[in-house]
Scaffold this active site. Structure first.
Site, PDB file in Angstrom:
ATOM      1  CG  ASP A  22      -2.261  -0.570   0.988  1.00  0.00           C
ATOM      2  OD1 ASP A  22      -2.877  -0.213  -0.044  1.00  0.00           O
ATOM      3  OD2 ASP A  22      -2.710  -1.389   1.795  1.00  0.00           O
ATOM      4  N   GLY A  47      -2.784  -6.963   2.067  1.00  0.00           N
ATOM      5  CA  GLY A  47      -3.346  -8.218   1.585  1.00  0.00           C
ATOM      6  C   GLY A  47      -3.893  -8.980   2.778  1.00  0.00           C
ATOM      7  CB  ILE A  50       0.157  -9.559   4.551  1.00  0.00           C
ATOM      8  CG1 ILE A  50       1.071 -10.574   3.860  1.00  0.00           C
ATOM      9  CG2 ILE A  50       0.954  -8.341   5.018  1.00  0.00           C
ATOM     10  CD1 ILE A  50       1.760 -10.057   2.626  1.00  0.00           C
ATOM     11  CG  ASN A  51      -3.973  -6.112   5.846  1.00  0.00           C
ATOM     12  OD1 ASN A  51      -2.913  -5.485   5.850  1.00  0.00           O
ATOM     13  ND2 ASN A  51      -4.936  -5.863   4.985  1.00  0.00           N
ATOM     14  NE  ARG A  98      -3.346  -7.336  -4.776  1.00  0.00           N
ATOM     15  CZ  ARG A  98      -4.448  -6.932  -4.159  1.00  0.00           C
ATOM     16  NH1 ARG A  98      -5.136  -5.896  -4.628  1.00  0.00           N
ATOM     17  NH2 ARG A  98      -4.889  -7.565  -3.090  1.00  0.00           N
ATOM     18  CD  GLU A  99       3.624   0.845  -5.402  1.00  0.00           C
ATOM     19  OE1 GLU A  99       4.708   0.645  -4.831  1.00  0.00           O
ATOM     20  OE2 GLU A  99       3.474   1.675  -6.315  1.00  0.00           O
ATOM     21  CE  LYS A 193     -13.802 -11.586   8.459  1.00  0.00           C
ATOM     22  NZ  LYS A 193     -14.879 -10.746   7.898  1.00  0.00           N
ATOM     23  CB  SER A 258      -9.512   4.110   7.832  1.00  0.00           C
ATOM     24  OG  SER A 258      -9.287   3.165   6.796  1.00  0.00           O
ATOM     25  CG  ASP A 264      -7.731  -8.427   6.445  1.00  0.00           C
ATOM     26  OD1 ASP A 264      -8.345  -9.442   6.074  1.00  0.00           O
ATOM     27  OD2 ASP A 264      -7.339  -7.545   5.656  1.00  0.00           O
TER      28      ASP A 264
END
Length: 326
Positions: A22, A47, A50-51, A98-99, A193, A258, A264
């Site tokens: 990000d 992602g 990872i989060n 990706r970014e 979930k 936010s 996650d």
């Protein structure tokens, strides 16, 4: 709660097959056809899985983040996680990680988020990922598979993962959507979930009213090999469903900054709590606290432990007061 990433040789592993970096910046007034002066960019690893690992780390726990990485962005992602002290294992791919790009207008306080498509993953690469999981998974481990698939990976990838987890005696925690979710529920899942939209898809209906939620969720779990299902209701909380019981965990009113990573973080809280031996109700209460705490922070920073603990204490206190006899 005090968390640890290992318990009697058991561990938490997160899997992300479509991770990202990000990239965040701000501008003073977002206008078209203008060369806008942006502030210094900040980078965060992202992602689904990872989060989850980042949130577990924020909570004082430990997990291994396994992910597909490729190109300079993939190397950058690995460095970000390594610098944060999160153990990693990577499977190299020929495509580029990706970014994503986010811009916040400091005049309007509105944020704009651009999500890029993931790379194409070759058959040998996604199969190597399954082999890597099989090689590190042990009985009693928690395997958290979170996030969408990317092109090249078959829809039944998470179903194959469920078969591996079952064969290894590990607990699969799944948070995904679309065709991958519809395929995955054919296997054995410890904790699923979905949100309301995803549960609608699972139940084959276009919309679920709150009067229909409990019977539909109960019917679903009785027809599938899923030990627990936690339906995320956003700011309204969550619904915990098992073959024996059903419980509603209400949301907590906070000042939201936010919602990125809230789901996650909820998964991270539930996994950490369950890993430490919490009851199913405590597991979801802590998960709701983590998801709520994440919404209190701007951007992609995820939950702070001190915020989580305060919210969790409030949720438990409210539960005790609600259940008092009159």
């Amino acid at each position: 709660m005090v968390f640890d990433g290992t318990k009697e040789m058991q561990k938490i592993i997160t899997l992300t097959v479509n991770p990202l970096v990000d990239k965040n910046t701000t501008v003073v007034g977002l206008r078209p056809d203008t060369n806008l002066a942006a502030t210094q960019a900040f980078y965060h690893a992202g992602g689904g899985g990872i989060n989850v690992s980042r949130a577990i780390h924020n909570l004082g726990g430990s997990s291994m983040a396994l992910f597909l990485e490729g190109g300079r962005t993939g190397a950058h992602l690995a460095n970000l996680l390594g610098s944060a002290g999160i153990p990693i294992k990577t499977v190299h791919i020929s495509g580029h990680t990706r970014e994503n790009f986010a811009v916040k207008d400091r005049v309007t306080q509105l944020a704009y988020r651009f999500s890029m498509p993931g790379p194409f993953v070759k058959e040998a690469e996604w199969k190597a990922c399954l082999t890597a999981v099989e090689g590190i998974l042990n009985p009693g481990d928690y395997l958290v598979a979170s996030g969408k698939l990317t092109t090249g990976i078959p829809d039944d990838f998470y179903l194959q993962l469920a078969d591996i987890a079952e064969a290894k005696g590990a607990k699969l925690v799944l948070d995904t959507k679309g065709k991958a979710l519809l395929e995955a529920i054919k296997g054995r899942i410890y904790l699923l979930k979905p949100n309301l939209a995803e549960l609608s898809e699972l139940c084959g209906v276009s919309y679920i009213s709150y009067s229909e939620l409990e019977p539909l969720a109960k019917n679903f779990i009785n027809r599938h090999s899923c030990e627990f299902m936690v339906v995320s209701l956003g700011a309204k909380g969550a619904l915990l469903v098992s073959a024996q019981n059903i419980a509603y965990i209400p949301g907590v009113v906070v000042s939201q900054q936010s919602i990125i990573g809230a789901g996650d973080s909820m998964v991270a809280g539930m996994v950490c709590s369950s890993f430490q031996g919490a009851t199913p109700l405590e597991m979801v209460q802590y998960g709701v606290a983590c998801g709520t705490a994440t919404t209190m922070r701007a951007g992609t920073k995820l939950c702070k432990k001190e915020d989580v603990e305060g919210i969790y204490e409030w949720i438990q206190l409210r539960e005790k007061e609600t259940n008092k006899s009159f």
